[in-house]
Scaffold this active site. Structure first.
Site, PDB file in Angstrom:
ATOM      1  N   GLN A   1       0.746  -1.300  -0.143  1.00  0.00           N
ATOM      2  CA  GLN A   1      -0.250   0.209  -0.418  1.00  0.00           C
ATOM      3  C   GLN A   1       1.204   1.387  -0.444  1.00  0.00           C
ATOM      4  O   GLN A   1       1.465   1.268   0.955  1.00  0.00           O
ATOM      5  CB  GLN A   1      -0.931  -0.060   0.997  1.00  0.00           C
ATOM      6  CG  GLN A   1      -1.564   1.016   1.418  1.00  0.00           C
ATOM      7  CD  GLN A   1      -2.552   1.065   2.744  1.00  0.00           C
ATOM      8  OE1 GLN A   1      -2.705   0.525   3.398  1.00  0.00           O
ATOM      9  NE2 GLN A   1      -3.765   1.896   2.524  1.00  0.00           N
TER      10      GLN A   1
ATOM     11  N   SER B   1       0.245   6.420   2.690  1.00  0.00           N
ATOM     12  CA  SER B   1       1.293   7.594   4.215  1.00  0.00           C
ATOM     13  C   SER B   1       2.683   8.271   3.226  1.00  0.00           C
ATOM     14  O   SER B   1       3.341   7.689   1.980  1.00  0.00           O
ATOM     15  CB  SER B   1       1.457   6.531   5.026  1.00  0.00           C
ATOM     16  OG  SER B   1       0.863   6.629   6.145  1.00  0.00           O
TER      17      SER B   1
ATOM     18  N   SER C   1       4.017  -1.347   4.333  1.00  0.00           N
ATOM     19  CA  SER C   1       4.093  -2.604   5.168  1.00  0.00           C
ATOM     20  C   SER C   1       4.313  -3.870   3.227  1.00  0.00           C
ATOM     21  O   SER C   1       3.664  -3.807   2.420  1.00  0.00           O
ATOM     22  CB  SER C   1       2.936  -3.371   5.126  1.00  0.00           C
ATOM     23  OG  SER C   1       2.735  -3.175   6.638  1.00  0.00           O
TER      24      SER C   1
ATOM     25  N   GLU D   1      -9.253  -1.950   5.186  1.00  0.00           N
ATOM     26  CA  GLU D   1      -8.043  -2.007   5.812  1.00  0.00           C
ATOM     27  C   GLU D   1      -8.133  -2.612   7.072  1.00  0.00           C
ATOM     28  O   GLU D   1      -7.236  -3.319   7.533  1.00  0.00           O
ATOM     29  CB  GLU D   1      -6.876  -1.421   5.772  1.00  0.00           C
ATOM     30  CG  GLU D   1      -5.551  -1.301   6.518  1.00  0.00           C
ATOM     31  CD  GLU D   1      -4.203  -0.345   6.082  1.00  0.00           C
ATOM     32  OE1 GLU D   1      -3.337  -0.353   6.416  1.00  0.00           O
ATOM     33  OE2 GLU D   1      -5.160   1.281   6.197  1.00  0.00           O
TER      34      GLU D   1
ATOM     35  N   GLU E   1      -6.092   6.848  17.962  1.00  0.00           N
ATOM     36  CA  GLU E   1      -7.089   7.949  18.023  1.00  0.00           C
ATOM     37  C   GLU E   1      -7.586   8.623  17.055  1.00  0.00           C
ATOM     38  O   GLU E   1      -8.807   9.270  16.910  1.00  0.00           O
ATOM     39  CB  GLU E   1      -5.771   8.778  18.292  1.00  0.00           C
ATOM     40  CG  GLU E   1      -5.174   9.213  19.942  1.00  0.00           C
ATOM     41  CD  GLU E   1      -4.397   8.051  19.790  1.00  0.00           C
ATOM     42  OE1 GLU E   1      -3.605   7.457  20.912  1.00  0.00           O
ATOM     43  OE2 GLU E   1      -4.473   7.438  18.373  1.00  0.00           O
TER      44      GLU E   1
END
Length: 410
Positions: free
Chosen positions: A133, A136, A169, A252, A376
């Site tokens: 993926q 990020s 990952s 995910e 969070e």
């Protein structure tokens, strides 16, 4: 045989799945799995041997039973697929290519072109094309929509992509990555994003490992320098990226919510069955404090598994992916910590392979509440999208992305 059994009753399907397993799985692997002897199973079935043997399992359709038959599945309903999943768990046959199966394939089935479905799904399911993926970025943090990797059209058939991704990952072993890139910086940040099936075996791609506290380097950072990509690998429409990204993130969270349930021991650590077995061996039933902890975790694990099963059966009407992810990741941390407490100093014995796995599982679980969206962020998602609470105010959602200030300010 398996496809034919799909139209029959659950027992016919169970019998067909079990027959395939008994006929195709090496006898010593199956004997160890059915006996519940994980130490023996790890001794006779190395990860390398399992990967080499795996393609026929993928091509059987057992690992993707709800996929349409024309794309390599069995065309089963959700309830029927549960029968198959139970037989795979019974034989300890875990799914490989978890990013490809759990994130990419559902995205392709929903948004992909017929060309992409025909060419990409088969190699995903038999693990001959591994996926990662590429979402990020170092400069975006938890604000995924702030990504700056850019894709520019070269002509009608090709794109040129430049950028950097992080926390990817399995990127070091991937053949493809599902990538988000900005294709129109003149639009607000949630717009002008496009998704690509990005070839990783490319001279313009550099992958560098990020080693974790557990010692392995599942995570990586990826540098992309002037990579030319065929337009046929664009997933969905140009500018549809944020919609597709949200779908991928939901897949995910659903995938990661299985943590601690014994479904993917490579990434999740030891299962609840391992804890119960260790507790019996250590005489924990005679210690009211430890017995209470083991029973509490066992009940909690059942809640995780049943909630996941209910969510799968209800689809969009089930629990929100963010709820499932918080529940499962925090449970898995408690589970791995309890196993370490119970076994104590034996984790330092270099000759004890099972102890090393327990230590790895504990260290790896520390990242469960971070990877796939922090707890969070997930709680914010639940608050806003499930409970309907007001969203946090953002000041840059309506201005063009190129006009957003980035980096240090005076």
């Amino acid at each position: 045989m398996l496809a034919a059994a799909a139209s029959g009753d659950p027992e016919a399907l169970r019998s067909a799945a079990r027959e395939w397993i008994e006929r195709n799985v090496p006898a010593e692997w199956l004997a160890a799995a059915l006996a519940g002897d994980m130490d023996r199973l790890h001794a006779v079935r190395s990860p390398e041997a399992y990967r080499e043997w795996y393609p026929p399992l993928g091509r059987s359709g057992l690992t993707v039973p709800t996929w349409p038959v024309e794309y390599g599945g069995l065309g089963l309903s959700r309830s029927q697929s549960g029968v198959v999943a139970a037989e795979l768990r019974r034989a300890r046959l875990t799914t490989l290519n978890v990013v490809g199966i759990g994130l990419v394939a559902p995205t392709l089935l929903q948004y992909g072109s017929e060309y992409q479905k025909q060419t990409l799904l088969g190699p995903i399911v038999d693990n001959t094309a591994k996926w990662c993926q590429l979402f990020s970025e170092p400069g975006a943090g938890s604000d995924l929509a702030g990504l700056s990797t850019k894709a520019e059209r070269v002509d009608a058939d090709t794109w040129r992509i430049d950028g950097q991704k992080v926390w990817s990952s399995f990127a070091h072993e991937a053949d493809y990555g599902i990538l988000l890139a900005r294709t129109d910086p003149s639009l607000p940040k949630h717009q002008g994003i496009t998704v690509f099936a990005f070839p990783m075996r490319h001279e313009s791609v550099t992958v560098r490992p990020l080693r974790k506290i557990s010692g392995d380097h599942e995570f990586n950072e990826v540098f992309i320098n002037d990579a030319v990509v065929d337009d046929r690998l664009r997933i969905g429409e140009q500018g549809q990226g944020w919609e597709i990204a949200r779908a991928v993130l939901a897949f995910e969270r659903a995938m990661l919510s299985g943590a601690g349930s014994g479904l993917r021991e490579r990434t999740s650590g030891s299962s609840i069955q391992t804890l119960v077995t260790a507790a019996k061996a250590a005489g924990a039933v005679d210690d009211p404090v430890m017995a209470d902890e083991v029973v509490r975790l066992y009940v909690e694990n059942q809640v995780v598994q049943l909630t996941n099963a209910r969510a799968r059966s209800l689809g969009r009407e089930g629990a929100a992916p963010g709820q499932l992810k918080v529940l499962a990741s925090e449970h898995n941390q408690r589970l791995q910590a309890a196993l370490l407490d119970l076994t104590g100093a034996v984790v330092y014995d270099p000759e004890d392979a099972s102890a090393a796995r327990r230590a790895f599982g504990f260290l790896r679980s520390r990242g469960d509440t971070i990877g796939g969206g922090t707890s969070e962020v997930q709680r914010n998602n639940v608050a806003e999208r499930v409970l309907g609470l007001p969203k946090d105010p953002f000041s840059d959602n309506t201005i063009p992305w190129r006009d957003i200030k980035r980096g240090p300010t005076a």
